[in-house]
Scaffold this motif. Structure first.
Motif, PDB file in Angstrom:
ATOM      1  N   ASP A   1       0.804  -1.227   0.000  1.00 45.35           N
ATOM      2  CA  ASP A   1       0.000   0.000   0.000  1.00 45.35           C
ATOM      3  C   ASP A   1       0.839   1.281   0.000  1.00 45.35           C
ATOM      4  O   ASP A   1       0.289   2.373  -0.127  1.00 45.35           O
ATOM      5  N   TRP A   2       2.162   1.180   0.137  1.00 44.02           N
ATOM      6  CA  TRP A   2       3.002   2.386   0.185  1.00 44.02           C
ATOM      7  C   TRP A   2       2.732   3.359  -0.963  1.00 44.02           C
ATOM      8  O   TRP A   2       2.668   4.561  -0.727  1.00 44.02           O
ATOM      9  N   PRO A   3       2.554   2.891  -2.206  1.00 40.65           N
ATOM     10  CA  PRO A   3       2.320   3.853  -3.295  1.00 40.65           C
ATOM     11  C   PRO A   3       1.039   4.672  -3.117  1.00 40.65           C
ATOM     12  O   PRO A   3       0.918   5.745  -3.702  1.00 40.65           O
ATOM     13  N   ARG A   4       0.121   4.202  -2.295  1.00 47.05           N
ATOM     14  CA  ARG A   4      -1.131   4.930  -2.071  1.00 47.05           C
ATOM     15  C   ARG A   4      -0.950   6.151  -1.175  1.00 47.05           C
ATOM     16  O   ARG A   4      -1.798   7.031  -1.170  1.00 47.05           O
ATOM     17  N   TRP A   5       0.134   6.174  -0.394  1.00 49.12           N
ATOM     18  CA  TRP A   5       0.331   7.322   0.493  1.00 49.12           C
ATOM     19  C   TRP A   5       1.708   7.976   0.343  1.00 49.12           C
ATOM     20  O   TRP A   5       1.874   9.126   0.734  1.00 49.12           O
ATOM     21  N   PHE A   6       2.684   7.278  -0.197  1.00 47.12           N
ATOM     22  CA  PHE A   6       4.024   7.862  -0.390  1.00 47.12           C
ATOM     23  C   PHE A   6       4.233   7.994  -1.896  1.00 47.12           C
ATOM     24  O   PHE A   6       4.579   7.038  -2.571  1.00 47.12           O
ATOM     25  N   THR A   7       4.001   9.197  -2.421  1.00 47.34           N
ATOM     26  CA  THR A   7       3.975   9.383  -3.878  1.00 47.34           C
ATOM     27  C   THR A   7       5.326   9.158  -4.554  1.00 47.34           C
ATOM     28  O   THR A   7       5.372   8.985  -5.764  1.00 47.34           O
ATOM     29  N   SER A   8       6.420   9.141  -3.810  1.00 43.31           N
ATOM     30  CA  SER A   8       7.725   8.830  -4.392  1.00 43.31           C
ATOM     31  C   SER A   8       7.836   7.346  -4.737  1.00 43.31           C
ATOM     32  O   SER A   8       8.683   6.955  -5.534  1.00 43.31           O
ATOM     33  N   VAL A   9       6.982   6.524  -4.130  1.00 42.33           N
ATOM     34  CA  VAL A   9       6.996   5.076  -4.341  1.00 42.33           C
ATOM     35  C   VAL A   9       5.925   4.729  -5.367  1.00 42.33           C
ATOM     36  O   VAL A   9       4.756   5.043  -5.175  1.00 42.33           O
ATOM     37  N   THR A  10       6.330   4.053  -6.449  1.00 47.18           N
ATOM     38  CA  THR A  10       5.354   3.668  -7.477  1.00 47.18           C
ATOM     39  C   THR A  10       4.930   2.213  -7.353  1.00 47.18           C
ATOM     40  O   THR A  10       3.870   1.836  -7.853  1.00 47.18           O
ATOM     41  N   ALA A  11       5.740   1.390  -6.709  1.00 51.81           N
ATOM     42  CA  ALA A  11       5.390  -0.019  -6.487  1.00 51.81           C
ATOM     43  C   ALA A  11       6.203  -0.533  -5.304  1.00 51.81           C
ATOM     44  O   ALA A  11       7.350  -0.126  -5.099  1.00 51.81           O
ATOM     45  N   ALA A  12       5.598  -1.428  -4.527  1.00 52.38           N
ATOM     46  CA  ALA A  12       6.302  -2.032  -3.394  1.00 52.38           C
ATOM     47  C   ALA A  12       5.670  -3.388  -3.101  1.00 52.38           C
ATOM     48  O   ALA A  12       4.458  -3.547  -3.226  1.00 52.38           O
ATOM     49  N   ARG A  13       6.532  -4.337  -2.741  1.00 51.78           N
ATOM     50  CA  ARG A  13       6.009  -5.640  -2.349  1.00 51.78           C
ATOM     51  C   ARG A  13       6.978  -6.308  -1.386  1.00 51.78           C
ATOM     52  O   ARG A  13       8.197  -6.162  -1.525  1.00 51.78           O
ATOM     53  N   PRO A  14       6.422  -7.020  -0.411  1.00 51.31           N
ATOM     54  CA  PRO A  14       7.292  -7.760   0.505  1.00 51.31           C
ATOM     55  C   PRO A  14       7.884  -8.969  -0.211  1.00 51.31           C
ATOM     56  O   PRO A  14       7.283  -9.512  -1.131  1.00 51.31           O
ATOM     57  N   THR A  15       9.065  -9.394   0.215  1.00 47.49           N
ATOM     58  CA  THR A  15       9.720 -10.585  -0.332  1.00 47.49           C
ATOM     59  C   THR A  15      10.260 -11.417   0.827  1.00 47.49           C
ATOM     60  O   THR A  15      10.381 -10.921   1.952  1.00 47.49           O
TER      61      THR A  15
END
Length: 159
Positions: free
Chosen positions: A43-57
């Motif tokens: 959900d980071w891209p929904r609130w941190f506009t510098s982030v366009t995609a994020a996923r746990p690994t």
């Protein structure tokens, strides 16, 4: 093209050649803020506009993050202390000049809300360090905007 960075520990936050530290207050309690940072990575891209995609690994021991401008990062979680601290090291980065990078989010109770302190600890080439110093105000603005947006999302979710 992504390249490996120097492997450093969470103590790098205190010893890095370049440290940018920002803080802000949120109305959400520390536990909710922590869950948004550590558990809801996608959900980071929904609130941190510098982030366009994020996923746990790796069963939440790592993250893959894509930033505005196309920079890709592969990260390892170094500290996951619920309600208190979330920190990660960048292991690979598609950015020139960076040699080592750790980010730490410290959460402290502040009334019924949370005081959030974000430390961006880095080492890199002279031009990289110069660019970060030059971009400090923009990073601070991005952090404050992200915290404000996250606080709004958390308030809406609990309403």
């Amino acid at each position: 093209m992504s390249r490996p960075l120097r492997s450093v520990g969470v103590d790098f936050v205190d010893s890095a050649p370049l440290r940018l530290v920002f803080s802000a207050r949120m109305s959400a309690p520390p536990g909710e803020v922590y869950r948004a940072l550590a558990d809801d990575v996608a959900d980071w891209p929904r609130w941190f506009t510098s982030v366009t995609a994020a996923r746990p690994t790796g069963g939440r021991t790592g993250r893959e993050v894509r930033l505005r401008g196309g920079v890709a990062l592969r990260e390892t979680v170094l500290a996951a202390d619920p309600g208190e601290r979330y920190a990660y090291r960048v292991d690979e980065a598609g950015a020139p000049g960076v040699r080592a990078l750790v980010e730490e989010w410290l959460l402290a109770p502040d009334g019924i809300g949370t005081r959030v302190r974000w430390t961006f600890a880095a080492d890199g080439s002279g031009p990289f360090r110069f660019a970060l110093r030059l971009g400090r105000s923009g990073m601070g603005r991005a952090f404050r905007d992200a915290v404000r947006a996250l606080d709004g999302r958390l308030a809406a979710a609990s309403a």
